[in-house]
Motif scaffolding. Structure first.
Motif, mmCIF file in Angstrom:
data_model
loop_
_atom_site.group_PDB
_atom_site.id
_atom_site.type_symbol
_atom_site.label_atom_id
_atom_site.label_comp_id
_atom_site.label_asym_id
_atom_site.label_seq_id
_atom_site.Cartn_x
_atom_site.Cartn_y
_atom_site.Cartn_z
ATOM 1 N N LEU A 170 -32.349 -19.879 7.340
ATOM 2 C CA LEU A 170 -33.702 -20.361 7.607
ATOM 3 C C LEU A 170 -33.772 -20.987 8.996
ATOM 4 O O LEU A 170 -34.733 -20.784 9.744
ATOM 5 N N ILE A 171 -32.741 -21.746 9.335
ATOM 6 C CA ILE A 171 -32.679 -22.360 10.664
ATOM 7 C C ILE A 171 -32.625 -21.281 11.739
ATOM 8 O O ILE A 171 -33.328 -21.345 12.760
ATOM 9 N N GLY A 172 -31.796 -20.263 11.504
ATOM 10 C CA GLY A 172 -31.670 -19.190 12.474
ATOM 11 C C GLY A 172 -32.972 -18.432 12.667
ATOM 12 O O GLY A 172 -33.364 -18.145 13.802
ATOM 13 N N LYS A 173 -33.664 -18.111 11.575
ATOM 14 C CA LYS A 173 -34.924 -17.382 11.720
ATOM 15 C C LYS A 173 -35.972 -18.249 12.416
ATOM 16 O O LYS A 173 -36.720 -17.759 13.272
ATOM 17 N N TYR A 174 -36.039 -19.525 12.065
ATOM 18 C CA TYR A 174 -36.999 -20.416 12.722
ATOM 19 C C TYR A 174 -36.734 -20.437 14.231
ATOM 20 O O TYR A 174 -37.672 -20.355 15.042
ATOM 21 N N TRP A 226 -26.498 -10.644 0.301
ATOM 22 C CA TRP A 226 -26.354 -11.511 -0.871
ATOM 23 C C TRP A 226 -25.627 -10.753 -1.970
ATOM 24 O O TRP A 226 -25.378 -9.545 -1.865
ATOM 25 N N GLY A 227 -25.238 -11.464 -3.020
ATOM 26 C CA GLY A 227 -24.439 -10.870 -4.083
ATOM 27 C C GLY A 227 -25.266 -10.441 -5.279
ATOM 28 O O GLY A 227 -26.483 -10.614 -5.334
ATOM 29 N N VAL A 228 -24.583 -9.884 -6.269
ATOM 30 C CA VAL A 228 -25.259 -9.428 -7.472
ATOM 31 C C VAL A 228 -25.701 -10.605 -8.357
ATOM 32 O O VAL A 228 -26.538 -10.449 -9.237
ATOM 33 N N PHE A 229 -25.131 -11.763 -8.102
ATOM 34 C CA PHE A 229 -25.548 -12.981 -8.804
ATOM 35 C C PHE A 229 -25.318 -14.158 -7.877
ATOM 36 O O PHE A 229 -24.242 -14.315 -7.308
ATOM 37 N N VAL A 275 -26.245 -14.883 5.214
ATOM 38 C CA VAL A 275 -25.615 -14.667 3.910
ATOM 39 C C VAL A 275 -26.195 -15.656 2.905
ATOM 40 O O VAL A 275 -26.211 -16.863 3.152
ATOM 41 N N SER A 276 -26.688 -15.139 1.795
ATOM 42 C CA SER A 276 -27.200 -15.977 0.694
ATOM 43 C C SER A 276 -28.242 -16.982 1.182
ATOM 44 O O SER A 276 -28.156 -18.181 0.877
ATOM 45 N N THR A 277 -29.220 -16.499 1.907
ATOM 46 C CA THR A 277 -30.275 -17.375 2.425
ATOM 47 C C THR A 277 -31.509 -17.308 1.534
ATOM 48 O O THR A 277 -31.958 -16.223 1.179
ATOM 49 N N PRO A 278 -32.084 -18.457 1.166
ATOM 50 C CA PRO A 278 -33.274 -18.470 0.298
ATOM 51 C C PRO A 278 -34.561 -18.195 1.074
ATOM 52 O O PRO A 278 -35.434 -19.060 1.189
ATOM 53 N N PHE A 279 -34.683 -16.974 1.607
ATOM 54 C CA PHE A 279 -35.864 -16.643 2.391
ATOM 55 C C PHE A 279 -37.140 -16.775 1.555
ATOM 56 O O PHE A 279 -38.201 -17.099 2.079
#
Length: 242
Positions: A132-136, A197-200, A152-156
């Protein structure tokens, strides 16, 4: 289709209309146990002798690491080792500490570091909140110094668990949070982002798909241990080689 399969890794392209991955409750519990053990182990290893200066050499594209909340850069060392061994200088930002500050504030710290060290055509390598920081940072005028990002595993799209969080800096991961909502509406830089991201995911059950990005789902369960997976390393190395 928004992603490309990574040859030989088991990683698969991910699309919003693809079939859901069914994982048994027992398997999820086991993956969650392994995930938290991974996180505890890397917290302890952050006190080890490895320093940020060990990664600064290399003639390739500069890589800047942005970890997740409560994490130091040491959490990212499996991926840092991979890109550094491939010839890339890797930079970390001690000023972020355990990454508890708001996303906009931390994004400006990232850009200030790039300006101070005159880094250009940068690849941001991020985990969780770091994405999120990177995209901002990429959406700001000064973000032209950033070429692309692997998150990796970012809550976009936020996390359903965030509304239950006991502290404000975790409740900020709600889908309705103004920063996450605004980032979701801003599609301009998504084509320069690879979301993995992963399968879970222990903390982001909805996954990390990002519209218009290269989306790759790897056959790994967990929010943290995915950082140490070979499939994730392969995706990151492919992005640095492009």
């Amino acid at each position: 289709m928004t992603g490309a399969t990574t040859p030989g890794t088991g990683a698969v392209p991910a699309t919003g209309d693809g079939p859901p991955v069914r994982v048994s409750l027992l398997r999820r519990a086991w993956w969650a146990t392994l995930d938290w053990w991974y996180a505890a182990r890397w917290q302890l290893r952050s006190a080890g002798p490895t320093t940020a200066d060990d990664y600064r050499s290399g003639a390739g594209q500069p890589v800047v690491v942005v970890p997740g909340v409560y994490e130091t850069w040491h959490f990212m060392r499996p991926l840092m080792d991979a890109v550094h061994d491939a010839g890339h200088p890797v930079h970390v930002l001690p000023v972020l500490r355990h990454n508890l500050r708001p996303v906009p504030e931390s994004a400006r710290e990232v850009l200030a570091y790039l300006d101070e060290h005159d880094l250009r055509d940068v690849l941001v390598l991020a985990h969780s909140k770091g994405g999120l920081i990177g995209k901002y940072a990429m959406t700001l005028p000064e973000g032209e110094r950033i070429d692309r990002m692997v998150a990796v595993s970012t809550p976009f799209g936020g996390s359903v668990y965030a509304r239950l969080a006991p502290v404000p800096h975790l409740r900020a991961f709600r889908a309705a949070d103004p920063v996450i909502a605004a980032l979701g509406r801003d599609l301009a830089v998504n084509a320069r982002i690879t979301s993995v991201w992963g399968v879970f995911d222990t903390l982001i059950p909805g996954g990390s798909e990002l519209a218009g990005a290269t989306n790759v789902r790897v056959p790994v369960g967990g929010h943290f241990r995915i950082l140490g997976a070979q499939q994730t390393r392969d995706v990151v190395l492919e992005a640095t080689a492009d």
